[in-house]
Design a protein around this motif. Structure first.
Motif, mmCIF file in Angstrom:
data_model
loop_
_atom_site.group_PDB
_atom_site.id
_atom_site.type_symbol
_atom_site.label_atom_id
_atom_site.label_comp_id
_atom_site.label_asym_id
_atom_site.label_seq_id
_atom_site.Cartn_x
_atom_site.Cartn_y
_atom_site.Cartn_z
ATOM 1 N N ARG A 50 0.832 -1.207 0.000
ATOM 2 C CA ARG A 50 0.000 0.000 0.000
ATOM 3 C C ARG A 50 0.861 1.250 0.000
ATOM 4 N NH1 ARG A 50 -2.501 1.960 5.497
ATOM 5 N NH2 ARG A 50 -0.237 2.350 5.644
ATOM 6 N N ASP A 51 1.848 1.307 0.884
ATOM 7 C CA ASP A 51 2.713 2.483 0.977
ATOM 8 C C ASP A 51 3.552 2.647 -0.286
ATOM 9 O OD1 ASP A 51 1.673 2.809 3.476
ATOM 10 O OD2 ASP A 51 3.409 1.947 4.535
ATOM 11 N N GLY A 52 3.998 1.539 -0.870
ATOM 12 C CA GLY A 52 4.806 1.618 -2.082
ATOM 13 C C GLY A 52 4.038 2.210 -3.249
ATOM 14 N N TYR A 53 2.818 1.738 -3.458
ATOM 15 C CA TYR A 53 2.028 2.268 -4.581
ATOM 16 C C TYR A 53 1.558 3.692 -4.318
ATOM 17 C CZ TYR A 53 1.925 -1.905 -7.437
ATOM 18 O OH TYR A 53 2.286 -2.943 -8.276
ATOM 19 N N ARG A 54 1.435 4.072 -3.064
ATOM 20 C CA ARG A 54 1.109 5.468 -2.776
ATOM 21 C C ARG A 54 2.268 6.374 -3.216
ATOM 22 N NH1 ARG A 54 -0.678 6.733 3.200
ATOM 23 N NH2 ARG A 54 1.484 6.057 3.583
ATOM 24 N N GLU A 55 3.497 5.934 -3.005
ATOM 25 C CA GLU A 55 4.637 6.695 -3.484
ATOM 26 C C GLU A 55 4.675 6.736 -5.007
ATOM 27 O OE1 GLU A 55 8.213 5.160 -1.845
ATOM 28 O OE2 GLU A 55 7.750 5.778 0.208
ATOM 29 N N TYR A 56 4.346 5.599 -5.628
ATOM 30 C CA TYR A 56 4.325 5.566 -7.094
ATOM 31 C C TYR A 56 3.299 6.546 -7.658
ATOM 32 C CZ TYR A 56 6.997 1.235 -6.585
ATOM 33 O OH TYR A 56 7.956 0.290 -6.258
ATOM 34 N N VAL A 57 2.171 6.681 -6.978
ATOM 35 C CA VAL A 57 1.151 7.646 -7.408
ATOM 36 C C VAL A 57 1.710 9.064 -7.330
ATOM 37 C CG1 VAL A 57 -1.069 8.675 -6.793
ATOM 38 C CG2 VAL A 57 -0.812 6.196 -6.831
ATOM 39 N N ASP A 58 2.399 9.357 -6.240
ATOM 40 C CA ASP A 58 2.988 10.694 -6.099
ATOM 41 C C ASP A 58 4.022 10.948 -7.190
ATOM 42 O OD1 ASP A 58 1.420 11.008 -3.862
ATOM 43 O OD2 ASP A 58 3.018 10.439 -2.459
ATOM 44 N N TYR A 59 4.861 9.950 -7.488
ATOM 45 C CA TYR A 59 5.863 10.110 -8.538
ATOM 46 C C TYR A 59 5.208 10.301 -9.909
ATOM 47 C CZ TYR A 59 9.250 8.452 -5.076
ATOM 48 O OH TYR A 59 10.043 8.315 -3.967
ATOM 49 N N SER A 60 4.120 9.580 -10.120
ATOM 50 C CA SER A 60 3.424 9.706 -11.402
ATOM 51 C C SER A 60 2.875 11.117 -11.599
ATOM 52 C CB SER A 60 2.277 8.687 -11.490
ATOM 53 O OG SER A 60 2.762 7.378 -11.362
ATOM 54 N N VAL A 61 2.319 11.680 -10.532
ATOM 55 C CA VAL A 61 1.802 13.046 -10.615
ATOM 56 C C VAL A 61 2.936 14.026 -10.864
ATOM 57 C CG1 VAL A 61 0.671 14.883 -9.314
ATOM 58 C CG2 VAL A 61 -0.181 12.547 -9.147
ATOM 59 N N LEU A 62 4.063 13.815 -10.189
ATOM 60 C CA LEU A 62 5.203 14.709 -10.366
ATOM 61 C C LEU A 62 5.732 14.663 -11.796
ATOM 62 C CD1 LEU A 62 7.323 16.621 -9.184
ATOM 63 C CD2 LEU A 62 8.643 14.604 -8.495
ATOM 64 N N VAL A 63 5.868 13.450 -12.343
ATOM 65 C CA VAL A 63 6.368 13.314 -13.714
ATOM 66 C C VAL A 63 5.387 13.926 -14.707
ATOM 67 C CG1 VAL A 63 7.019 11.666 -15.506
ATOM 68 C CG2 VAL A 63 7.744 11.289 -13.154
ATOM 69 N N PHE A 64 4.088 13.764 -14.457
ATOM 70 C CA PHE A 64 3.090 14.363 -15.351
ATOM 71 C C PHE A 64 3.192 15.878 -15.341
ATOM 72 C CE2 PHE A 64 -1.049 16.312 -16.063
ATOM 73 C CZ PHE A 64 -1.424 15.743 -17.273
ATOM 74 N N VAL A 65 3.368 16.467 -14.144
ATOM 75 C CA VAL A 65 3.506 17.925 -14.046
ATOM 76 C C VAL A 65 4.761 18.386 -14.765
ATOM 77 C CG1 VAL A 65 3.850 19.842 -12.447
ATOM 78 C CG2 VAL A 65 2.156 18.077 -11.932
ATOM 79 N N LEU A 66 5.848 17.628 -14.630
ATOM 80 C CA LEU A 66 7.086 17.987 -15.320
ATOM 81 C C LEU A 66 6.910 17.919 -16.832
ATOM 82 C CD1 LEU A 66 9.791 16.209 -13.128
ATOM 83 C CD2 LEU A 66 9.325 18.656 -13.284
ATOM 84 N N ALA A 67 6.233 16.876 -17.314
ATOM 85 C CA ALA A 67 6.008 16.745 -18.754
ATOM 86 C C ALA A 67 5.131 17.891 -19.260
ATOM 87 C CB ALA A 67 5.355 15.398 -19.063
ATOM 88 N N TYR A 68 4.123 18.248 -18.477
ATOM 89 C CA TYR A 68 3.248 19.356 -18.872
ATOM 90 C C TYR A 68 4.033 20.662 -18.902
ATOM 91 C CZ TYR A 68 -1.428 21.316 -19.492
ATOM 92 O OH TYR A 68 -2.547 21.909 -20.017
ATOM 93 N N GLY A 69 4.893 20.870 -17.880
ATOM 94 C CA GLY A 69 5.708 22.078 -17.852
ATOM 95 C C GLY A 69 6.717 22.135 -18.986
ATOM 96 N N LEU A 70 7.314 20.981 -19.330
ATOM 97 C CA LEU A 70 8.252 20.948 -20.456
ATOM 98 C C LEU A 70 7.546 21.271 -21.763
ATOM 99 C CD1 LEU A 70 10.470 17.849 -19.609
ATOM 100 C CD2 LEU A 70 11.138 20.257 -19.582
ATOM 101 N N ASN A 71 6.303 20.850 -21.879
ATOM 102 C CA ASN A 71 5.521 21.181 -23.073
ATOM 103 C C ASN A 71 5.374 22.695 -23.217
ATOM 104 O OD1 ASN A 71 3.045 21.292 -24.929
ATOM 105 N ND2 ASN A 71 2.122 21.772 -22.952
ATOM 106 N N ILE A 72 5.092 23.375 -22.115
ATOM 107 C CA ILE A 72 4.954 24.840 -22.145
ATOM 108 C C ILE A 72 6.304 25.505 -22.373
ATOM 109 C CG2 ILE A 72 4.232 26.853 -20.818
ATOM 110 C CD1 ILE A 72 2.284 25.052 -19.307
ATOM 111 N N ALA A 73 7.342 25.015 -21.683
ATOM 112 C CA ALA A 73 8.669 25.609 -21.831
ATOM 113 C C ALA A 73 9.201 25.445 -23.250
ATOM 114 C CB ALA A 73 9.638 24.969 -20.835
ATOM 115 N N ASP A 74 8.978 24.286 -23.840
ATOM 116 C CA ASP A 74 9.444 24.055 -25.212
ATOM 117 C C ASP A 74 8.788 25.024 -26.183
ATOM 118 O OD1 ASP A 74 10.609 22.060 -27.391
ATOM 119 O OD2 ASP A 74 8.499 22.392 -27.894
ATOM 120 N N ALA A 75 7.469 25.194 -26.056
ATOM 121 C CA ALA A 75 6.770 26.116 -26.952
ATOM 122 C C ALA A 75 7.260 27.546 -26.770
ATOM 123 C CB ALA A 75 5.261 26.035 -26.702
#
Length: 209
Positions: A133-158
């Motif tokens: 349970r604790d491991g997948y909760r961390e994975y969820v947090d990492y997934s959100v962080l990576v998604f935010v980074l990808a979204y930010g890179l999309n804006i920065a690239d443009a």
């Protein structure tokens, strides 16, 4: 004498009649002289090329990922943008699903009711369920962080490439090493780098006095 004058008048009248007839048959093809002195208006409005706005590119990418790349006419980046966002979104969904599964199983295990049984009874111990349970909760947090980074890179690239579209990429690039006098005392060499016809750098190095 009167007869001679009459004949001469008759001939002149015939010549003028013939000349008028020829002018009708062959009209003057010359342009109207009044148009020859008309000058073009030097104050006519100059049509300027629309400015490529980095702010618009950033706003478009923030509203809809990939739209800023379309504004920059970099269509080949669209698959990369949507692949990055799609993979991170899919990873988040999978991790969230697994987290909820192990969380609910651990809650059932820990409710203290002997009549309730979780799906992992006999397969995982209490500590193992808690660890998953604790491991997948961390994975969820990492997934959100990576998604935010990808979204930010999309804006920065443009934004960055919108700036580069209006950047001066002139071919007038040169580098010269010329003699110079430093502080009116030392003889040195001056390294001059010219970009776009304007001297941007000037680095002098003393070699003697």
């Amino acid at each position: 004498m009167p007869m001679l004058c009459l004949i001469q008048s008759t001939l002149l009248a015939q010549d003028s009649t013939k000349a008028a007839y020829l002018r009708k048959q062959q009209p003057d093809s010359r342009k109207d002289s009044s148009k020859l002195f008309i000058k073009k208006d030097s104050t006519a409005a100059i049509v300027e090329k629309p400015v490529h706005s980095p702010r618009k590119a950033a706003l478009y990418s923030a509203v809809l990922p990939g739209l800023g790349q379309i504004y920059n006419r970099e269509y080949w980046k669209l698959p990369l943008v949507y692949a990055a966002l799609g993979i991170t979104t899919g990873t988040f969904i999978i991790n969230m699903r697994e987290y909820r599964t192990y969380r609910n199983a651990y809650r059932i295990r820990m409710d203290g009711n002997a009549d309730t049984h979780d799906a992992y009874e006999g397969l995982y111990s209490d500590a193992s369920l808690k660890y998953l349970r604790d491991g997948y909760r961390e994975y969820v947090d990492y997934s959100v962080l990576v998604f935010v980074l990808a979204y930010g890179l999309n804006i920065a690239d443009a934004t960055v490439f919108a700036h580069l579209r209006s950047f001066d990429m002139s071919d007038d690039l040169s580098m010269k090493v010329v003699p110079t006098i430093i502080d009116n005392r030392s003889i040195g060499l001056s390294l001059r780098i010219s970009i776009g016809g304007k001297k941007k750098f000037n680095n002098a190095m003393a070699i003697g006095r």
